[in-house]
Design an enzyme around this catalytic site. Structure first.
Site, PDB file in Angstrom:
ATOM      1  N   ARG A  47       1.001  -5.060  -5.118  1.00  0.00           N
ATOM      2  CA  ARG A  47       1.138  -6.202  -4.201  1.00  0.00           C
ATOM      3  C   ARG A  47       1.335  -7.418  -5.113  1.00  0.00           C
ATOM      4  O   ARG A  47       0.381  -7.866  -5.743  1.00  0.00           O
ATOM      5  CB  ARG A  47      -0.118  -6.371  -3.353  1.00  0.00           C
ATOM      6  CG  ARG A  47      -0.440  -5.139  -2.472  1.00  0.00           C
ATOM      7  CD  ARG A  47      -1.593  -5.450  -1.546  1.00  0.00           C
ATOM      8  NE  ARG A  47      -2.208  -4.259  -0.988  1.00  0.00           N
ATOM      9  CZ  ARG A  47      -1.782  -3.628   0.121  1.00  0.00           C
ATOM     10  NH1 ARG A  47      -0.731  -4.067   0.754  1.00  0.00           N
ATOM     11  NH2 ARG A  47      -2.434  -2.571   0.561  1.00  0.00           N
ATOM     12  N   ASP A  87      -0.426   2.261   8.470  1.00  0.00           N
ATOM     13  CA  ASP A  87      -0.934   1.495   9.620  1.00  0.00           C
ATOM     14  C   ASP A  87      -0.015   1.548  10.847  1.00  0.00           C
ATOM     15  O   ASP A  87      -0.442   1.183  11.937  1.00  0.00           O
ATOM     16  CB  ASP A  87      -1.136   0.016   9.239  1.00  0.00           C
ATOM     17  CG  ASP A  87      -2.340  -0.183   8.341  1.00  0.00           C
ATOM     18  OD1 ASP A  87      -3.032   0.802   8.042  1.00  0.00           O
ATOM     19  OD2 ASP A  87      -2.583  -1.337   7.925  1.00  0.00           O
ATOM     20  N   ASP A 104       2.281  -0.452  11.661  1.00  0.00           N
ATOM     21  CA  ASP A 104       2.237  -1.784  12.285  1.00  0.00           C
ATOM     22  C   ASP A 104       3.479  -2.626  12.006  1.00  0.00           C
ATOM     23  O   ASP A 104       3.376  -3.843  11.856  1.00  0.00           O
ATOM     24  CB  ASP A 104       0.969  -2.532  11.832  1.00  0.00           C
ATOM     25  CG  ASP A 104       0.950  -2.770  10.333  1.00  0.00           C
ATOM     26  OD1 ASP A 104       1.778  -2.168   9.615  1.00  0.00           O
ATOM     27  OD2 ASP A 104       0.108  -3.556   9.868  1.00  0.00           O
ATOM     28  N   ASP A 140       5.352  -4.786   6.164  1.00  0.00           N
ATOM     29  CA  ASP A 140       5.755  -6.135   6.558  1.00  0.00           C
ATOM     30  C   ASP A 140       5.824  -7.132   5.406  1.00  0.00           C
ATOM     31  O   ASP A 140       6.786  -7.891   5.285  1.00  0.00           O
ATOM     32  CB  ASP A 140       4.710  -6.674   7.555  1.00  0.00           C
ATOM     33  CG  ASP A 140       5.276  -6.700   8.946  1.00  0.00           C
ATOM     34  OD1 ASP A 140       6.498  -6.532   9.072  1.00  0.00           O
ATOM     35  OD2 ASP A 140       4.486  -6.886   9.894  1.00  0.00           O
ATOM     36  N   ARG A 189      -5.699  -2.642   8.860  1.00  0.00           N
ATOM     37  CA  ARG A 189      -6.128  -4.016   8.592  1.00  0.00           C
ATOM     38  C   ARG A 189      -6.001  -4.887   9.836  1.00  0.00           C
ATOM     39  O   ARG A 189      -6.935  -5.557  10.235  1.00  0.00           O
ATOM     40  CB  ARG A 189      -5.281  -4.604   7.461  1.00  0.00           C
ATOM     41  CG  ARG A 189      -5.949  -5.747   6.767  1.00  0.00           C
ATOM     42  CD  ARG A 189      -4.997  -6.552   5.930  1.00  0.00           C
ATOM     43  NE  ARG A 189      -3.987  -5.752   5.267  1.00  0.00           N
ATOM     44  CZ  ARG A 189      -3.922  -5.534   3.960  1.00  0.00           C
ATOM     45  NH1 ARG A 189      -4.841  -6.019   3.175  1.00  0.00           N
ATOM     46  NH2 ARG A 189      -2.936  -4.830   3.436  1.00  0.00           N
ATOM     47  N   GLY A 239       0.832  -1.203   0.000  1.00  0.00           N
ATOM     48  CA  GLY A 239       0.000   0.000   0.000  1.00  0.00           C
ATOM     49  C   GLY A 239       0.865   1.252   0.000  1.00  0.00           C
ATOM     50  O   GLY A 239       1.858   1.317   0.710  1.00  0.00           O
ATOM     51  N   THR A 245       4.167   2.564   5.917  1.00  0.00           N
ATOM     52  CA  THR A 245       2.768   2.140   5.854  1.00  0.00           C
ATOM     53  C   THR A 245       1.968   3.050   6.772  1.00  0.00           C
ATOM     54  O   THR A 245       2.437   3.371   7.881  1.00  0.00           O
ATOM     55  CB  THR A 245       2.559   0.672   6.281  1.00  0.00           C
ATOM     56  OG1 THR A 245       1.171   0.501   6.632  1.00  0.00           O
ATOM     57  CG2 THR A 245       3.379   0.264   7.483  1.00  0.00           C
TER      58      THR A 245
HETATM   59  O1  F6P Z   1      -1.580  -1.367   4.667  1.00  0.00           O
HETATM   60  C1  F6P Z   1      -2.178  -0.144   4.528  1.00  0.00           C
HETATM   61  C2  F6P Z   1      -3.634  -0.283   4.162  1.00  0.00           C
HETATM   62  O2  F6P Z   1      -4.104   1.005   3.854  1.00  0.00           O
HETATM   63  C3  F6P Z   1      -4.507  -0.959   5.220  1.00  0.00           C
HETATM   64  O3  F6P Z   1      -4.897  -0.115   6.259  1.00  0.00           O
HETATM   65  C4  F6P Z   1      -5.654  -1.420   4.368  1.00  0.00           C
HETATM   66  O4  F6P Z   1      -6.296  -2.528   4.966  1.00  0.00           O
HETATM   67  C5  F6P Z   1      -5.001  -1.827   3.095  1.00  0.00           C
HETATM   68  O5  F6P Z   1      -3.795  -1.090   3.004  1.00  0.00           O
HETATM   69  C6  F6P Z   1      -5.840  -1.604   1.864  1.00  0.00           C
HETATM   70  O6  F6P Z   1      -5.122  -2.030   0.750  1.00  0.00           O
HETATM   71  P1  F6P Z   1      -5.633  -1.873  -0.755  1.00  0.00           P
HETATM   72  O7  F6P Z   1      -5.430  -0.454  -1.152  1.00  0.00           O
HETATM   73  O8  F6P Z   1      -4.767  -2.780  -1.524  1.00  0.00           O
HETATM   74  O9  F6P Z   1      -7.067  -2.220  -0.752  1.00  0.00           O
END
Ligand code: F6P
Length: 326
Positions: free
Chosen positions: A77, A132, A134, A108, A176, A16, A130
């Site tokens: 991803r 998050d 995390d 991660d 997440r 992300g 990120t």
């Molecule tokens: O990892 C960052 C994040 O924004 C999370 O909070 C969220 O769950 C996820 O990415 C969403 O990813 P995508 O944009 O691939 O739907």
């Protein structure tokens, strides 16, 4: 760990996107050149590595990007890179482009890919990015502060209208597996309750009771923050309405939390991380994840770093509850 001389370095962003990734790319390129390295930008994260979408960067390639959200290198991803075959193909591509090392800017999942490359002999450095926040080994990750400020502004606006209409607003924020955005923004936004993935919640005890005790003390607007990882935002709002009779709205903040011009904190953290990455590589050191410990930039062995955990402290949860008393 001292390794072979590193001259040609690939840099990619993965997973992300996070505000401040551009500032990190800029720092890797500018400080890399300063230390005598050649830097190559890899498009679309590991996808671009597998496809050989790789081109040399210079000081001008990163001009005027420090203030921009997103990532000029694009991100993805990669499913293929999660396989052994994908990692081997990635290594083969570093050999074709004669890359001596990679800098991976991401979370991660991206670091697990970097670790797998490192295990088969590709020198890597990870930079935590990120929204998050995390990543176990680092107190701070690039993008977190900008995302929190975006959420804080949204909560402030929602609160104005919740106040005027005497409503309860349930706001879903990203995260997440982590409740950092939810809890910190709940505190910053004066929420009545925060629901986070790390802590089991009981609707009646943790949400309905605080709302009713605020109402009985004379309050008529309420903010409940729910982390995306918990889910069920609509259902929670419906239940609140059903049980209390209070008019309830829901707002899912979604991907706006990932965009926007990075804050000073994110630009500075990204710049410090990027410079540290280039310094390590220029000294022949790799297999490290850069991290923030307090206000200090440090680095950890990648295998160790991926085993580290960090947890939301109970005292922070308690603080948010105390501050929501009315
Ligand atoms: O990892 C960052 C994040 O924004 C999370 O909070 C969220 O769950 C996820 O990415 C969403 O990813 P995508 O944009 O691939 O739907």
């Amino acid at each position: 760990m001292a390794e072979k001389k590193i001259k040609r370095v690939g840099v990619l962003t993965s997973g992300g996107d996070a505000p401040g990734m551009n500032a990190a790319i800029r720092a890797v390129v500018r400080s890399g050149l300063y230390y005598g390295l050649r830097i190559f930008g890899i498009q679309r994260g590991y996808e671009g590595l597998l496809d050989g979408e790789i081109a040399e960067m210079n000081n001008h390639s990163v001009s005027n990007i420090i203030s921009r959200g997103g990532t000029i290198l694009l991100t993805a991803r990669s499913k293929e890179f999660a396989t052994e075959e994908g990692v081997k193909r990635g290594k083969a591509m570093t050999e074709i482009f004669k890359l001596d090392a990679l800098v991976v800017i991401g979370g991660d999942g991206s670091f697990r890919g970097a670790r797998d490359l490192h295990r088969i002999g590709v020198p890597v450095i990870g930079i935590p990015a990120t929204i998050d926040n995390d990543i176990g080994c680092s107190d701070y990750t690039i993008g977190y502060d900008t995302a929190m400020n975006t959420v804080k502004e949204a909560i402030d606006r929602i609160k104005d209208t919740a106040y005027s209409h005497e409503r309860c607003s349930v706001v879903e924020v990203m995260g997440r597996n982590a409740g950092y955005i939810a809890l910190h923004c709940g505190i910053a936004g004066g929420a009545e309750a925060c629901i986070i993935p790390e802590k089991q919640f009981d609707l009646k005890e943790d949400i309905i009771k605080p709302i009713l005790s605020c109402r009985n003390a004379g309050k008529h607007h309420y903010i409940i923050i729910n982390a995306e990882g918990v889910g069920g935002t609509m259902e929670i709002a419906e239940k609140i309405h059903e049980i209390t009779g209070i008019s309830t709205t829901t707002t899912i903040l979604g991907h706006q939390q990932r965009g926007g011009s990075p804050t000073v904190r994110d630009r500075v953290a990204a710049s410090l991380f990027g410079v540290k990455a280039a310094e390590l590589l220029a000294n022949g050191i790799s297999g490290r994840i850069i991290a923030m410990k307090g206000e200090k930039v440090v680095d950890y062995d990648i295998e160790e770093a991926l085993k580290m955990e960090k947890n939301i402290e109970d005292s922070l949860i308690e603080t948010s509850k105390i501050l929501s008393l009315y």
